[in-house]
Design a protein around this motif. Structure first.
Motif, PDB file in Angstrom:
ATOM      1  N   ASP A   1       0.841  -1.195   0.000  1.00  0.00           N
ATOM      2  CA  ASP A   1       0.000   0.000   0.000  1.00  0.00           C
ATOM      3  C   ASP A   1       0.878   1.247   0.000  1.00  0.00           C
ATOM      4  OD1 ASP A   1      -1.891   1.972   0.308  1.00  0.00           O
ATOM      5  OD2 ASP A   1      -3.008   0.921   1.885  1.00  0.00           O
TER       6      ASP A   1
ATOM      7  N   ARG B   1      -0.338   4.261  -1.092  1.00  0.00           N
ATOM      8  CA  ARG B   1      -1.216   5.420  -1.227  1.00  0.00           C
ATOM      9  C   ARG B   1      -0.702   6.564  -0.353  1.00  0.00           C
ATOM     10  NH1 ARG B   1      -6.943   2.914   0.143  1.00  0.00           N
ATOM     11  NH2 ARG B   1      -5.636   1.703   1.572  1.00  0.00           N
TER      12      ARG B   1
ATOM     13  N   ALA C   1     -10.490  -0.779  -1.688  1.00  0.00           N
ATOM     14  CA  ALA C   1      -9.231  -1.440  -1.338  1.00  0.00           C
ATOM     15  C   ALA C   1      -9.490  -2.817  -0.748  1.00  0.00           C
ATOM     16  CB  ALA C   1      -8.437  -0.577  -0.359  1.00  0.00           C
TER      17      ALA C   1
ATOM     18  N   LEU D   1      -0.995  -0.617  -4.420  1.00  0.00           N
ATOM     19  CA  LEU D   1      -1.986   0.449  -4.438  1.00  0.00           C
ATOM     20  C   LEU D   1      -1.248   1.782  -4.368  1.00  0.00           C
ATOM     21  CD1 LEU D   1      -4.583  -0.919  -1.842  1.00  0.00           C
ATOM     22  CD2 LEU D   1      -4.615  -1.184  -4.330  1.00  0.00           C
TER      23      LEU D   1
ATOM     24  N   LEU E   1      -6.895   3.272  -7.193  1.00  0.00           N
ATOM     25  CA  LEU E   1      -8.299   2.869  -7.065  1.00  0.00           C
ATOM     26  C   LEU E   1      -9.272   3.897  -7.620  1.00  0.00           C
ATOM     27  CD1 LEU E   1      -8.080   1.314  -3.491  1.00  0.00           C
ATOM     28  CD2 LEU E   1      -8.366   0.078  -5.650  1.00  0.00           C
TER      29      LEU E   1
END
Length: 290
Positions: free
Chosen positions: A14, A16, A79, A111, A142
Motif C-alpha cells: 500500500d 497510497r 481497497a 496500491l 483505485l
C-alpha cells in the motif's frame, strides 16, 4: 458478487499517499483523462513500453515523498474489495498451476495514488492499472474504478473484479512464458503487425480473467445474477473501437492494440463459460477470426 466471509490477500504493498517520481508524460491529445487511462490500461503486459513508444517520454529521477493520507470510505471499501478479489485469484491460479505440475507465484498488488515508481519505470495514475513483468507486480490507483463507473458507465463489483483479474492474467502469461515470447515477436515487427500481437495478448488476458471467474464461482459461489452482464458491459466499453470513437469520433483499426468491443466481450465470455486453459489460445486462430 457474493464475497461475505472471504479472506483478503496479504500480498499488497500500500503506497497510497506517497509521491513516487514524476511518472510519464502521456501525449496524443486524447482529451478526457479516463479515456487515456483506459486506452493505456489495455495496451499489453508491460503498458509502459507501449506508452513510451506511442505517446510519451519517461521522466525519471524523481524522489519519493511520504505524505499523511486518509482514504475516503469509498476508496477504503474498494481497497478491501480488491484485496478479496486478489485472494481469489491466488486460490484459483494456485490450483490451476498445481494441475500443470507447476507452482504459481502470485503477483504483489501495489496500491498508489497519483504516481508511482515501478520496476518498469515511473507511471502516473492516468495510465490506469498495469502489470510490470520486471518486478512482477500489479499496480492500480483505485480512483480508476470510480472513474470507470462515472465516465463510461462501466461499474459494478464484477466489472471491477474483471479489471483486477485481467491484470493478474498478464502475470499468468508471464509465468507461462507467453509475455516474453510475444514481446520478442513484437520487437521484430512493424508497428501495425506488433499491434496485432498485442491484441492477441490482451484477448487472452480477458479469457484468463473469465477463467478465473469460472473457478472462483465454482470454489466460492461468488457470481450473482447480473454479475456476468456487468463484466461483459465493461468489456464492450473498453474496446479500441468504442474508446477511439468516444475520444475522437472515429476508429483507426490498424492502431488497435487491445481488441474491439466485440472481441473483448467474446473472449471474456469464453473464459467464463469454458474455464480451461485449452480454450485460451488466441495465437493460433487467424487474426480476422478473433
Amino acid at each position: 458478487m457474493r464475497l461475505d466471509g472471504r479472506r483478503q490477500s496479504s500480498n499488497i504493498d500500500d503506497r497510497r499517499g506517497r509521491s513516487g517520481g514524476r511518472g510519464l508524460a502521456v501525449g496524443g491529445g486524447i482529451g478526457a483523462v479516463i479515456v487515456a487511462a483506459l486506452i493505456a490500461w489495455i495496451s499489453g503486459g508491460n503498458p509502459l513500453d507501449v506508452v513510451m513508444q506511442n505517446a510519451g517520454t519517461l521522466m525519471g529521477g524523481g524522489s519519493t515523498t511520504e505524505q499523511a493520507y486518509t482514504p475516503t470510505a469509498e476508496e477504503q471499501e474498494l481497497a478491501e474489495f480488491t484485496s478479496t478479489i486478489l485472494a481469489g485469484t491466488e486460490d484459483v491460479w494456485a490450483e490451476q498451476f498445481r494441475k500443470m505440475g507447476r507452482t504459481y507465484e502470485p503477483p504483489k498488488l501495489v496500491l498508489f495514488t497519483g504516481s508511482v515508481q515501478s520496476g518498469c519505470g515511473g507511471a502516473s495514475s492516468s495510465m490506469g492499472p498495469f502489470y510490470c513483468s520486471a518486478d512482477q507486480c500489479v499496480y492500480i490507483d483505485l480512483s480508476f474504478l470510480r472513474d470507470m463507473r462515472q465516465t463510461i458507465g462501466a461499474g459494478g463489483d464484477f466489472a471491477y473484479a474483471y479489471v483486477v483479474a485481467h491484470e493478474v492474467g498478464h502475470a499468468v502469461q508471464d509465468q507461462l512464458g507467453i509475455l516474453d515470447s510475444a514481446h520478442e515477436q513484437m520487437s521484430r515487427l512493424s508497428e501495425a503487425e506488433a499491434n496485432k500481437i498485442s491484441v492477441r495478448l490482451e484477448l487472452q488476458a480477458d479469457y484468463l480473467a473469465g477463467m478465473w471467474a469460472h473457478h472462483d464461482n465454482r470454489m466460492f459461489g461468488s457470481i450473482e445474477p447480473g454479475d456476468v452482464d456487468e463484466a461483459l458491459d465493461a468489456a464492450l466499453k473498453i474496446g479500441d473501437d468504442y474508446l477511439q470513437k468516444k475520444a475522437q469520433g472515429y476508429a483507426v483499426p490498424e492502431s488497435f492494440n487491445h481488441g474491439t468491443s466485440a472481441q473483448r466481450s467474446r473472449w471474456l465470455r469464453k473464459g467464463i463459460e469454458n474455464g480451461t486453459l485449452d480454450g485460451a489460445d488466441t495465437f493460433s486462430p487467424s487474426y480476422s477470426s478473433l
